[in-house]
Design a protein around this motif. Sequence first.
Motif, mmCIF file in Angstrom:
data_model
loop_
_atom_site.group_PDB
_atom_site.id
_atom_site.type_symbol
_atom_site.label_atom_id
_atom_site.label_comp_id
_atom_site.label_asym_id
_atom_site.label_seq_id
_atom_site.Cartn_x
_atom_site.Cartn_y
_atom_site.Cartn_z
ATOM 1 N N LYS A 53 4.915 -12.412 -0.168
ATOM 2 C CA LYS A 53 4.573 -10.999 -0.116
ATOM 3 C C LYS A 53 5.902 -10.267 0.022
ATOM 4 O O LYS A 53 6.586 -10.427 1.036
ATOM 5 C CB LYS A 53 3.677 -10.692 1.095
ATOM 6 C CG LYS A 53 2.207 -11.042 0.937
ATOM 7 C CD LYS A 53 1.851 -12.496 1.059
ATOM 8 C CE LYS A 53 2.143 -13.094 2.420
ATOM 9 N NZ LYS A 53 1.644 -14.499 2.505
ATOM 10 N N ASN A 60 4.388 1.454 1.420
ATOM 11 C CA ASN A 60 3.455 1.045 2.469
ATOM 12 C C ASN A 60 2.772 -0.287 2.174
ATOM 13 O O ASN A 60 2.098 -0.843 3.028
ATOM 14 C CB ASN A 60 2.394 2.126 2.668
ATOM 15 C CG ASN A 60 2.980 3.354 3.310
ATOM 16 O OD1 ASN A 60 3.855 3.236 4.178
ATOM 17 N ND2 ASN A 60 2.545 4.520 2.869
ATOM 18 N N GLU A 61 2.890 -0.744 0.949
ATOM 19 C CA GLU A 61 2.258 -2.003 0.558
ATOM 20 C C GLU A 61 3.326 -2.886 -0.072
ATOM 21 O O GLU A 61 4.289 -2.368 -0.647
ATOM 22 C CB GLU A 61 1.168 -1.736 -0.505
ATOM 23 C CG GLU A 61 -0.010 -0.923 -0.033
ATOM 24 C CD GLU A 61 -1.015 -1.770 0.744
ATOM 25 O OE1 GLU A 61 -1.026 -3.004 0.520
ATOM 26 O OE2 GLU A 61 -1.748 -1.201 1.574
ATOM 27 N N ASN A 724 -6.224 -6.871 6.957
ATOM 28 C CA ASN A 724 -5.994 -7.560 5.690
ATOM 29 C C ASN A 724 -5.161 -8.807 5.974
ATOM 30 O O ASN A 724 -3.939 -8.744 6.009
ATOM 31 C CB ASN A 724 -5.270 -6.626 4.722
ATOM 32 C CG ASN A 724 -5.264 -7.187 3.332
ATOM 33 O OD1 ASN A 724 -5.434 -8.395 3.152
ATOM 34 N ND2 ASN A 724 -5.065 -6.339 2.351
ATOM 35 N N THR A 727 -1.816 -9.609 3.760
ATOM 36 C CA THR A 727 -0.636 -8.735 3.655
ATOM 37 C C THR A 727 -0.247 -8.063 4.964
ATOM 38 O O THR A 727 0.754 -7.356 5.009
ATOM 39 C CB THR A 727 -0.869 -7.638 2.590
ATOM 40 O OG1 THR A 727 -2.080 -6.961 2.909
ATOM 41 C CG2 THR A 727 -0.955 -8.226 1.205
ATOM 42 N N ASP A 728 -1.035 -8.281 6.029
ATOM 43 C CA ASP A 728 -0.711 -7.587 7.275
ATOM 44 C C ASP A 728 0.653 -7.982 7.831
ATOM 45 O O ASP A 728 1.323 -7.152 8.449
ATOM 46 C CB ASP A 728 -1.796 -7.837 8.318
ATOM 47 C CG ASP A 728 -2.867 -6.768 8.244
ATOM 48 O OD1 ASP A 728 -2.699 -5.845 7.429
ATOM 49 O OD2 ASP A 728 -3.861 -6.856 8.983
ATOM 50 N N LYS A 731 3.083 -5.804 6.244
ATOM 51 C CA LYS A 731 2.980 -4.434 6.747
ATOM 52 C C LYS A 731 3.628 -4.319 8.121
ATOM 53 O O LYS A 731 4.252 -3.306 8.440
ATOM 54 C CB LYS A 731 1.516 -4.015 6.812
ATOM 55 C CG LYS A 731 0.970 -3.714 5.428
ATOM 56 C CD LYS A 731 -0.461 -3.255 5.505
ATOM 57 C CE LYS A 731 -1.028 -3.136 4.126
ATOM 58 N NZ LYS A 731 -2.493 -3.075 4.174
#
Lengths: 771, 130
Positions: A53, A60-61, A724, A727-728, A731
């Motif tokens: 990731k 933000n993503e 999530n 992907t957390d 983040k």
Amino acid sequence: MAPSKIKQEEAALPPQEVYYLKETPTPLTPEPFYTNYHQGVPIALDIGASSFKVGLTNANEPNNVFPSVLARYRYRKKPVTVTIVGNDVYRDPLLKTSIKSPFDGPLLTNWDYVESMLDYTFEHLGVTSNNGKLNNPIIMTEPVGCPLSQRTNMYELLFEAYQAPKVTFGIDSLFAFHANSKPNSDGLVIGTGHELTHVIPVVGGKGILLQTKRIDWGGNLSQQFLARLLGMKYPYFPSKITSDHTTNMFKDFCYILENYSDQLKGFLDMPNLEQNDVVIQAPVDLSLHTVKKKSEEELAKQLQRKKEQGRRLQEQQQQKRLEKKIQKQEELDYYSKLRDEIATISKQEQLDRVVDEGFEDLGEFNKYVKNLEKTLKSKDDDEDEGPVDPATAWPLVDIPDDQLNDEQIKEKRKQKLLKGNYDARERNKEIQRQEEEAKLQREKEEIEWRERDLEDWSNSKRLKVAELIGKHTEKVKLLESFKDRKSMAAQQRMKNITDLANDQSVGASGNASNRKRRRAAASIDNDPTDTFGANDDDWGVYREITNSSLEEDLDQISKQIVAIEEDLLNYDPSFHHEDTFSASQTFDWQNLVLHKFVHGPRPNLNLALQTEGIPAEEIANHPEIILKNHQMHLNIERIRVPEVLFQPHTAGLDQAGIIELLSDLLWKRLDGNFNPGGQAYNLIQNILITGGLANLKNFDKRVQTELTGVLPVGAPLKVRTAKNPITDAWKGMQKWSQDEESKHSYVSKAEYEEYGPEYIKEHGLGNVCLR
Amino acid sequence: MSQTPETQSIDLQDLSVITTRPHTFKQNLHRVPPPRRYKTSKQLFTDEQKYLQTKDIKFDTPTWQSIGAPPSLKPNKHYCDITGLEGRYKNPSNGLRFHNVEIYQEVIRNMPPGVDQEYLKLRGANVVLK
């Protein structure tokens, strides 16, 4: 089901929903390139064993999420090697076999692949540079308690190859916690990964690594475990199941039971199984398997042809016989004419004529003619043989010998024989007739008995059936025990065989010369007394002692049982189809655990077709059967595989499960104070589940229920799943990069060059230095 | 394979170039790539263990080894090796656990040699000959 007189047809169940084996699909859109690249903005790289990731922290993503795989493929014709990374490896089936991961287990091992993947990553993040260096700080994830070699290699790569200005490492689960919680909060993270699962306590926003525990189990191991289970369940499955397939099966169908031991009990029971069972269909090309079936018409034609052939053959035979007869008749006519002719001339002339015709002398000639006469006569006799009248057929039998001449006595003897035969036949007929009469009489008596006292009749019949069934089971047992070489019956049988063989070989080789040879040379390998097999008839011993007679007996007994049961079914109102022996013997799949486990909640089609009397060959080529053979049923596996996290011993892992770790942590290693103000009190209010396995259904509920059982009554337990799970972590990295803490957690290139690869700066979400 | 014409048009070599072309951000002419010998995870763990032994670290330092979960102290629950259901019974001759008599008669009794060990291997209870 109510008892019935006739065999009930099972209510047809609707076909089950079928899922097809799923492979990772070809990506629809190309991997995106980042457009908002700026030098100096930290780049966050969450490099998981399952997926990368990656993204700049001014978004933000994560810009790119792709599987951590790489494929190198070399074209044969033009010597070009391509290096394809991430989602793109699924674009071309050519690459399928060369897909590799830079990870071996939880660690990065192939650094060439890592470098390629980082090149790919930075290109997709739009990184450009005017000084040949990567001008962005790097935030990267690493495993908890990261081995030095791992960090050394990564530092080398980032600082030497890319010349990054500064780098910091952190732990993915803690970043995910950071993304999901308020700043400086307390809590517990259950971080599940591709290979590892961690339980990490967090106090005041800082991970307590000292109290962290790791279970060596994760998504990839679950997938492998599922594959092994399926391999054992369907050892002869016709198509290949790849790890891609099992990964998708695991993701789509596996889930966690809230209360394993209770829910497991009824898991395979019928109403539940309907929703617990999942059918997976492997692709199969039916057109390859279908053999052209002969139609009814064609079969009839074939039969007709066969009959026609037989008839023609018979006709030919008859024709031939007739021709032969005519030929013989002609011959006879000719020779009898000759005989009449030569009767009048002298002996010498007679001889000459006969020799001219090809005979040696007169005697032979006469004999030949006589034989001809005889054969023709007997042929004529064969044709007319009507019924015999016993009164007139043998007139000589009753006349005393002294009234007859020699010829007649001979004839009388013949007639006597014929009469004897005839009488014997008549006697047999009479006996048969009497037996039939007796049978009718018995039946009549039985009917009377039945009408007089039905209960008594049926009782005695039932007793008879029970007795026969007892005999039947005994024989079956005996037959069964022959299969086991060590059983009593089989041993006895072997003994008999050797005895028989000994008897015969002694009888065959009992003469003097053999005895002499026997004395000459005797060894174990060459024992002259053992002549078994020298004579081919010796092997007949095995034919004599086969179990076929036992099977015949079984057949007969079951026929008798069926006959009596038929009577009972017809006349005894309390005897139902369910009570019959055959009903008790039939395969009721609803009661068979194994059937439900392997074939799911539907009857066995193969058996159904067999009972319809369809030949085996046709069944094997039946399209439904071929489809069925390419199907797998997932039922217990769906819950058994994720259960390993809670009971690692079920997969051979000698570690405590998640719940045991949590309770041990809360009660023993932390303060165990569940009253307000206590450390444990604060932690249990914020238990977060993150990572790939957090997507398993009921994970949070299971942890909640089981922990409730361990904690004191009224403890304010709260378990939740990350928003999530995949992907957390990224983040959290992005969020952390904005924090003040991150600013002084970076290791600069100069520091790296001075202190070496062991040097890191400790922060709340990362590993700690060795002390 | 259902491929949209759009994805089909992508050439693998074009894709590969993204990774393999010279990168503007990776131009260290002085870099000498370190000799990279492939080591499996297992080897890396033993290396790490040896490395830690050379350091005089405190007992409470979290390391890769020290954070491994300890063995369970609770009695293990038994499950059927074949079906995964509750495993109330055990075959004394090879230690396979089974759910009921049906599993025993249909599967365990007719098991070809070696398969029992395969089943035991799933839960790490197989006999390992050394």
